[in-house]
Design an enzyme around this catalytic site. Structure first.
Site, PDB file in Angstrom:
ATOM      1  N   GLY A 199     -57.945 -25.889 -20.011  1.00  0.00           N
ATOM      2  CA  GLY A 199     -57.855 -26.430 -18.384  1.00  0.00           C
ATOM      3  C   GLY A 199     -56.752 -26.234 -17.744  1.00  0.00           C
ATOM      4  O   GLY A 199     -56.380 -26.366 -16.417  1.00  0.00           O
ATOM      5  N   ASP A 259     -71.748 -24.101 -22.833  1.00  0.00           N
ATOM      6  CA  ASP A 259     -71.324 -24.101 -21.260  1.00  0.00           C
ATOM      7  C   ASP A 259     -71.374 -22.636 -20.519  1.00  0.00           C
ATOM      8  O   ASP A 259     -71.173 -22.851 -19.330  1.00  0.00           O
ATOM      9  CB  ASP A 259     -69.992 -24.637 -21.281  1.00  0.00           C
ATOM     10  CG  ASP A 259     -68.963 -23.932 -21.967  1.00  0.00           C
ATOM     11  OD1 ASP A 259     -69.090 -22.659 -22.267  1.00  0.00           O
ATOM     12  OD2 ASP A 259     -67.612 -24.331 -22.254  1.00  0.00           O
ATOM     13  N   ASN A 299     -58.652 -20.609 -14.546  1.00  0.00           N
ATOM     14  CA  ASN A 299     -59.002 -21.869 -13.808  1.00  0.00           C
ATOM     15  C   ASN A 299     -58.775 -22.053 -12.476  1.00  0.00           C
ATOM     16  O   ASN A 299     -59.197 -23.148 -11.795  1.00  0.00           O
ATOM     17  CB  ASN A 299     -58.304 -23.137 -14.878  1.00  0.00           C
ATOM     18  CG  ASN A 299     -58.848 -23.173 -16.263  1.00  0.00           C
ATOM     19  OD1 ASN A 299     -60.033 -23.394 -16.195  1.00  0.00           O
ATOM     20  ND2 ASN A 299     -58.131 -23.316 -17.380  1.00  0.00           N
ATOM     21  N   SER A 325     -57.935 -22.327 -22.099  1.00  0.00           N
ATOM     22  CA  SER A 325     -58.815 -22.870 -23.098  1.00  0.00           C
ATOM     23  C   SER A 325     -59.419 -21.410 -23.979  1.00  0.00           C
ATOM     24  O   SER A 325     -59.936 -21.645 -25.043  1.00  0.00           O
ATOM     25  CB  SER A 325     -60.248 -23.275 -22.490  1.00  0.00           C
ATOM     26  OG  SER A 325     -60.847 -22.769 -21.551  1.00  0.00           O
ATOM     27  N   HIS A 332     -67.144 -20.696 -22.159  1.00  0.00           N
ATOM     28  CA  HIS A 332     -66.000 -20.114 -23.470  1.00  0.00           C
ATOM     29  C   HIS A 332     -66.859 -19.363 -24.415  1.00  0.00           C
ATOM     30  O   HIS A 332     -68.071 -19.645 -24.814  1.00  0.00           O
ATOM     31  CB  HIS A 332     -65.590 -21.620 -23.990  1.00  0.00           C
ATOM     32  CG  HIS A 332     -64.839 -22.183 -22.897  1.00  0.00           C
ATOM     33  ND1 HIS A 332     -65.444 -23.310 -22.424  1.00  0.00           N
ATOM     34  CD2 HIS A 332     -63.659 -22.245 -22.779  1.00  0.00           C
ATOM     35  CE1 HIS A 332     -64.696 -23.696 -21.552  1.00  0.00           C
ATOM     36  NE2 HIS A 332     -63.364 -23.159 -21.740  1.00  0.00           N
TER      37      HIS A 332
END
Length: 204
Positions: free
Chosen positions: A64, A177, A93, A27, A180
């Site tokens: 992801g 979040d 991830n 991402s 990011h």
């Protein structure tokens, strides 16, 4: 002067290919939560268009994705795009999911070897995790990228989010979040990649 067919074919074969840069990431490279064209890969493509117009950038990043996911889809990407250069930006991830570092390292190494076997140069993009993962894991995770790059003769960006995650104003450089980066941070991210990239892919 009339060239013999064999000589003509040799001259054509000697013409260097235009660079094709394949980015395989997660991402952080797939513009998650961003307006299209504002992520670091898009900014790289724009800068490269000015510096080396014949080069192409293919962003095959998926939000992801893990090193296992990248490894599983790399062969098809290499066959489809036949890149001259491959940037691997994966591993974050894996850490978020608590996957074993030995597995992540094996996957990165396998990807680097597959890209080299296909005739491409390789760049690994390193990541770091917060200290709450524990000092041993934090240190080993960060070192993993450098050890694979050294073993495989790959170029290395030590930490993609340098100047972002460790900036004094880090909170405002991340989306809600807190994982990011915002569009405002992506020029800094490109600035981390560009010095390594410009040596890895000669521009003149």
């Amino acid at each position: 002067m009339l060239l013999m067919p064999g000589l003509w074919q040799g001259a054509a074969a000697a013409t260097p290919r235009a660079p094709v840069v394949l980015v395989v990431g997660d991402s952080l490279s797939a513009e998650y939560g961003l307006q299209r064209g504002t992520g670091w890969v898009a900014l790289l493509e724009k800068k490269l268009a000015a510096e080396k117009p014949a080069a192409r950038v293919i962003n095959a990043s998926i939000s992801g994705d893990t090193t296992s996911g990248g490894r599983s889809r790399l062969a098809a990407l290499l066959k489809q795009h036949q890149p001259t250069h491959v940037i691997i930006e994966l591993g974050g991830n894996d850490a978020l999911r608590g996957l074993p570092l030995t597995m992540s390292r094996d996957n990165l190494q396998a990807m680097a070897r597959a890209a080299k076997a296909a005739g491409a140069k390789v760049m690994l993009v390193g990541m770091q995790v917060p200290p709450n993962y524990g000092p041993r894991y934090t240190q080993d995770f960060s070192a993993m990228f450098g050890s694979v790059a050294q073993a495989e003769g790959a170029a290395l960006v030590p930490f993609l989010l340098a100047g972002v995650a460790d900036a004094p104003n880090a909170e405002r450089l991340f989306q809600a979040d807190r994982i990011h980066p915002t569009a405002e941070a992506h020029p800094t991210i490109l600035a981390n990649v560009w010095p390594v990239f410009s040596r890895w892919l000669p521009l003149r």
